[in-house]
Enzyme design. Structure first.
Site, PDB file in Angstrom:
ATOM      1  N   ARG A  58       0.813  -1.227   0.000  1.00 41.07           N
ATOM      2  CA  ARG A  58       0.000   0.000   0.000  1.00 41.07           C
ATOM      3  C   ARG A  58       0.840   1.268   0.000  1.00 41.07           C
ATOM      4  O   ARG A  58       0.393   2.291  -0.511  1.00 41.07           O
ATOM      5  CB  ARG A  58      -0.952  -0.021   1.184  1.00 41.07           C
ATOM      6  CG  ARG A  58      -2.230  -0.753   0.787  1.00 41.07           C
ATOM      7  CD  ARG A  58      -3.335  -0.438   1.719  1.00 41.07           C
ATOM      8  NE  ARG A  58      -3.027  -1.062   3.008  1.00 41.07           N
ATOM      9  CZ  ARG A  58      -3.943  -1.540   3.819  1.00 41.07           C
ATOM     10  NH1 ARG A  58      -5.196  -1.456   3.497  1.00 41.07           N
ATOM     11  NH2 ARG A  58      -3.607  -2.089   4.956  1.00 41.07           N
ATOM     12  N   LYS A 103       2.557 -18.831   5.619  1.00 44.26           N
ATOM     13  CA  LYS A 103       1.730 -19.273   6.735  1.00 44.26           C
ATOM     14  C   LYS A 103       1.297 -18.055   7.550  1.00 44.26           C
ATOM     15  O   LYS A 103       1.976 -17.049   7.459  1.00 44.26           O
ATOM     16  CB  LYS A 103       2.471 -20.295   7.592  1.00 44.26           C
ATOM     17  CG  LYS A 103       3.553 -19.667   8.498  1.00 44.26           C
ATOM     18  CD  LYS A 103       4.078 -20.656   9.480  1.00 44.26           C
ATOM     19  CE  LYS A 103       3.556 -20.442  10.865  1.00 44.26           C
ATOM     20  NZ  LYS A 103       4.277 -19.460  11.673  1.00 44.26           N
ATOM     21  N   HIS A 133       8.787 -22.452   6.008  1.00 40.46           N
ATOM     22  CA  HIS A 133      10.202 -22.124   5.759  1.00 40.46           C
ATOM     23  C   HIS A 133      11.141 -23.181   6.350  1.00 40.46           C
ATOM     24  O   HIS A 133      12.292 -23.266   5.946  1.00 40.46           O
ATOM     25  CB  HIS A 133      10.535 -20.698   6.206  1.00 40.46           C
ATOM     26  CG  HIS A 133      10.751 -20.541   7.679  1.00 40.46           C
ATOM     27  ND1 HIS A 133       9.724 -20.451   8.570  1.00 40.46           N
ATOM     28  CD2 HIS A 133      11.877 -20.460   8.415  1.00 40.46           C
ATOM     29  CE1 HIS A 133      10.208 -20.328   9.796  1.00 40.46           C
ATOM     30  NE2 HIS A 133      11.527 -20.330   9.731  1.00 40.46           N
ATOM     31  N   LYS A 156      15.142 -25.181   5.003  1.00 39.80           N
ATOM     32  CA  LYS A 156      16.386 -25.211   5.788  1.00 39.80           C
ATOM     33  C   LYS A 156      17.255 -26.383   5.371  1.00 39.80           C
ATOM     34  O   LYS A 156      16.761 -27.498   5.179  1.00 39.80           O
ATOM     35  CB  LYS A 156      16.070 -25.327   7.289  1.00 39.80           C
ATOM     36  CG  LYS A 156      15.481 -24.054   7.886  1.00 39.80           C
ATOM     37  CD  LYS A 156      15.178 -24.259   9.357  1.00 39.80           C
ATOM     38  CE  LYS A 156      14.391 -23.104   9.931  1.00 39.80           C
ATOM     39  NZ  LYS A 156      15.188 -21.971  10.375  1.00 39.80           N
ATOM     40  N   GLU A 193      13.094 -21.939  21.412  1.00 41.82           N
ATOM     41  CA  GLU A 193      13.573 -20.601  21.055  1.00 41.82           C
ATOM     42  C   GLU A 193      13.848 -19.808  22.324  1.00 41.82           C
ATOM     43  O   GLU A 193      13.171 -20.011  23.330  1.00 41.82           O
ATOM     44  CB  GLU A 193      12.501 -19.854  20.258  1.00 41.82           C
ATOM     45  CG  GLU A 193      12.098 -20.528  18.971  1.00 41.82           C
ATOM     46  CD  GLU A 193      11.082 -19.676  18.225  1.00 41.82           C
ATOM     47  OE1 GLU A 193      11.504 -18.875  17.389  1.00 41.82           O
ATOM     48  OE2 GLU A 193       9.887 -19.792  18.504  1.00 41.82           O
ATOM     49  N   ASP A 221       1.141 -21.623  15.866  1.00 43.99           N
ATOM     50  CA  ASP A 221       2.298 -20.931  15.292  1.00 43.99           C
ATOM     51  C   ASP A 221       3.424 -21.899  14.915  1.00 43.99           C
ATOM     52  O   ASP A 221       4.127 -21.684  13.934  1.00 43.99           O
ATOM     53  CB  ASP A 221       2.811 -19.898  16.317  1.00 43.99           C
ATOM     54  CG  ASP A 221       3.936 -19.049  15.779  1.00 43.99           C
ATOM     55  OD1 ASP A 221       3.770 -18.479  14.682  1.00 43.99           O
ATOM     56  OD2 ASP A 221       4.989 -18.954  16.434  1.00 43.99           O
ATOM     57  N   HIS A 268       5.576 -26.267  11.432  1.00 43.46           N
ATOM     58  CA  HIS A 268       6.975 -26.692  11.471  1.00 43.46           C
ATOM     59  C   HIS A 268       7.166 -28.050  12.158  1.00 43.46           C
ATOM     60  O   HIS A 268       7.856 -28.931  11.642  1.00 43.46           O
ATOM     61  CB  HIS A 268       7.838 -25.648  12.174  1.00 43.46           C
ATOM     62  CG  HIS A 268       7.666 -24.252  11.634  1.00 43.46           C
ATOM     63  ND1 HIS A 268       7.490 -23.989  10.301  1.00 43.46           N
ATOM     64  CD2 HIS A 268       7.645 -23.041  12.249  1.00 43.46           C
ATOM     65  CE1 HIS A 268       7.364 -22.675  10.126  1.00 43.46           C
ATOM     66  NE2 HIS A 268       7.455 -22.086  11.286  1.00 43.46           N
ATOM     67  N   LYS A 308       8.732 -20.682  23.579  1.00 44.33           N
ATOM     68  CA  LYS A 308       9.471 -19.418  23.570  1.00 44.33           C
ATOM     69  C   LYS A 308      10.149 -19.274  24.926  1.00 44.33           C
ATOM     70  O   LYS A 308       9.685 -19.829  25.926  1.00 44.33           O
ATOM     71  CB  LYS A 308       8.504 -18.244  23.390  1.00 44.33           C
ATOM     72  CG  LYS A 308       7.677 -18.303  22.102  1.00 44.33           C
ATOM     73  CD  LYS A 308       8.334 -17.566  20.979  1.00 44.33           C
ATOM     74  CE  LYS A 308       7.467 -17.512  19.739  1.00 44.33           C
ATOM     75  NZ  LYS A 308       8.241 -17.414  18.506  1.00 44.33           N
TER      76      LYS A 308
HETATM   77  C1  BG6 Z   1       7.793 -18.742  12.540  1.00 42.94           C
HETATM   78  C2  BG6 Z   1       6.987 -18.434  13.774  1.00 42.94           C
HETATM   79  O1  BG6 Z   1       7.032 -19.466  11.615  1.00 42.94           O
HETATM   80  O2  BG6 Z   1       8.943 -19.508  12.899  1.00 42.94           O
HETATM   81  C3  BG6 Z   1       7.825 -17.716  14.808  1.00 42.94           C
HETATM   82  O3  BG6 Z   1       5.868 -17.639  13.425  1.00 42.94           O
HETATM   83  C4  BG6 Z   1       9.094 -18.492  15.094  1.00 42.94           C
HETATM   84  O4  BG6 Z   1       7.097 -17.504  16.006  1.00 42.94           O
HETATM   85  C5  BG6 Z   1       9.814 -18.851  13.809  1.00 42.94           C
HETATM   86  O5  BG6 Z   1       9.933 -17.682  15.912  1.00 42.94           O
HETATM   87  C6  BG6 Z   1      10.979 -19.770  14.063  1.00 42.94           C
HETATM   88  O6  BG6 Z   1      11.719 -19.887  12.895  1.00 42.94           O
HETATM   89  P1  BG6 Z   1      13.287 -20.189  12.934  1.00 42.94           P
HETATM   90  O7  BG6 Z   1      13.680 -20.252  11.500  1.00 42.94           O
HETATM   91  O8  BG6 Z   1      13.919 -19.034  13.694  1.00 42.94           O
HETATM   92  O9  BG6 Z   1      13.430 -21.472  13.669  1.00 42.94           O
END
Ligand code: BG6
Length: 487
Positions: free
Chosen positions: A47, A146, A176, A180, A214, A233, A238, A336
């Site tokens: 935008r 996502k 993603h 990796k 994390e 999430d 993942h 987290k």
């Molecule tokens: C994302 C989540 O898809 O993946 C995040 O929304 C998360 O909350 C992240 O921190 C983790 O990705 P990576 O590549 O840092 O392991």
């Protein structure tokens, strides 16, 4: 229909955070290795009322900020910027969409890849607008970020909406993690070696643990995260993708349909966890203030600035009801504000059926294979070894590790950002590392049942201090079954 390498990449949401941190640095990485087709053009849209020059400045700033200094080259930057264009557009403004369509048509010289890096609620509308302008037919494909929905119902709506304009085989759903290196190496390890496959089943494996820990908190994404929680999430996408790659049967080829057909079988074999099972098979947690690496960190509610029951940690005991995995628990956990960042898969083998050393008191620990995906990539095989000595009072055994440090082994190879691989594949029309519609929906179905079970059983997240490995209940969940989390 034949697929050729796209000549135009159009990024929706091109001024957003993901573009800045990941997408533009990944395109820079591909440019620096000469991997982008000479004719490829990049069109950003969002935008913000920028023009080409202002967006090029934005791209240059993103590269300066997010590409490591040792990789920055002026010639590469200029080559990338020469490809870049920008067209402001808003889905609510039909005129702006018409002008965007004209711009796409004028830049297009073959296939087009659209990348939706916006909020998912816009996917259907953006795809419909492209279709309306005749820009969604053969030779076009769309990459979706996502989350695909908030639950199964939301995923069905998004998938139906998008596939009204783009056939399913032209829809590339990003997870993603699949981009990796370490995750792809899991496939190489399983299917490029003869050693593991004969042992990769319930007869030889006692338990599997998949961890994605994390240290970060919610990092200014509080509103998104609070509406989502760790289950939506991280687990829905993942963790379940890692589970699929760990547990699936060997596909006949490394090719989209073969790989995805095997993954969906795993998802469909997951034993449902519902209201009656959630209390014993799952643990939800939420961090309170604590310390990580000696630094005090606030609790989730303080970061969020309001009350919330959202889980920032989940642990669960899953089962895959098929011949290969019957009776083997798959412990999944993600959180987290854990003590350290670590994504890994741990497979513990069964104990030897009979120990010939038992008389001397030597205990043989079960073997284990650890596949560490991040922050560093390594593969460790834990074996029993004779402790050196003359053993006058019986032979002694020690556990030793065959430890493969892949970062060291391949230190001359640059570690790629996940999006470098994903972009190259999507530009070339290879969907192997993207998620098919049925996978997303099956994953939501399993996750929704757990969330529904939590609601019905009144499960509330249990507190854990930031910098710890989650609530004590998660430890109790494994110990009840004679297992311990690897820490
Ligand atoms: C994302 C989540 O898809 O993946 C995040 O929304 C998360 O909350 C992240 O921190 C983790 O990705 P990576 O590549 O840092 O392991």
């Amino acid at each position: 229909m034949t697929t050729s390498s796209a000549s135009l990449l159009t990024i929706f949401g091109a001024t957003g955070d993901l573009a800045q941190r990941m997408l533009l640095p990944s395109l820079y990485g591909l440019e620096s290795d000469g991997l982008l087709s000479p004719s490829l053009k990049l069109l950003g849209t969002a935008r913000s009322g920028l023009d080409d020059a202002a967006f090029r400045d934005f791209v240059a700033q993103s590269i300066a900020k997010f590409v490591p200094a040792e990789l920055q080259r002026e010639t590469t930057l200029q080559a990338l910027l020469a490809r870049v264009r920008y067209q402001p557009a808003s889905l609510d403004d039909a005129d702006s969409m018409r002008i965007l369509a004209e711009r796409i048509r004028s830049l297009r010289d073959g296939d087009v890849l659209y990348h939706m890096s916006t909020a998912p609620k816009f996917y259907e509308k953006a795809c419909a607008a492209l279709a309306e302008h005749g820009l969604a037919g053969p030779g076009t494909r769309v990459m979706l970020e996502k989350p695909i929905g908030h639950d199964l119902q939301g995923a069905l709506e998004i998938n139906d909406g998008v596939t009204r304009s783009f056939d399913e085989d032209r829809v590339y759903r990003v997870d993603h993690y699949l981009g990796k290196e370490g995750v792809q190496n899991l496939l190489a390890l399983r299917f490029g070696n003869v050693l593991f496959e004969p042992l990769w089943n319930a007869r030889h494996i006692q338990q599997v643990q998949i961890t994605a820990a994390e240290t970060v908190g919610v990092e200014g994404r509080g509103d998104y995260y609070d509406d989502s929680g760790a289950m939506r999430d991280m687990v829905q996408n993942h963790l379940l993708q890692l589970l699929c790659l760990t547990a699936m049967e060997p596909p006949s080829q490394f090719e989209p349909t073969a790989v995805r057909n095997e993954k969906i079988k795993v998802l469909r074999s997951l034993r449902p966890i519902g209201r009656n099972e959630v209390a014993s098979e799952t643990v939800a947690g939420q961090y309170v203030s604590g310390a990580i690496g000696g630094q005090a960190v606030p609790g989730y509610l303080e970061e969020l600035g309001r009350g919330s029951r959202t889980e920032t940690y989940v642990a669960m005991r899953a089962h895959i009801d098929n011949w290969r995995w019957s009776g083997v628990p798959f412990y999944l956990r993600t959180g987290k504000r854990m003590p350290r960042r670590c994504t890994e898969i741990y497979l513990q083998f069964r104990a030897v059926p009979h120990s010939i050393f038992a008389r001397g008191g030597a205990a043989a620990e079960p073997n284990a294979l650890i596949i560490r995906l991040q922050p560093e990539e390594r593969i460790e095989l834990q074996l029993m070894h004779k402790t050196p000595g003359l053993d006058r009072s019986g032979l002694r055994l020690s556990q030793v590790s065959l430890d493969l440090d892949l970062d060291e082994e391949f230190k001359h190879e640059r570690r790629r950002l996940a999006y470098e691989r994903l972009y190259l594949d999507a530009l070339e029309g290879n969907g192997t590392l993207f998620v098919r519609r049925d996978e997303t929906e099956a994953a939501w179905q399993w996750v929704d049942a757990i969330r529904d079970g939590w609601d019905r059983a009144g499960v509330m997240p249990k507190s854990y201090a930031a910098g710890t490995w989650g609530p004590n209940a998660a430890i109790a969940m494994t110990e009840r079954h004679g297992h311990s989390w690897r820490e």
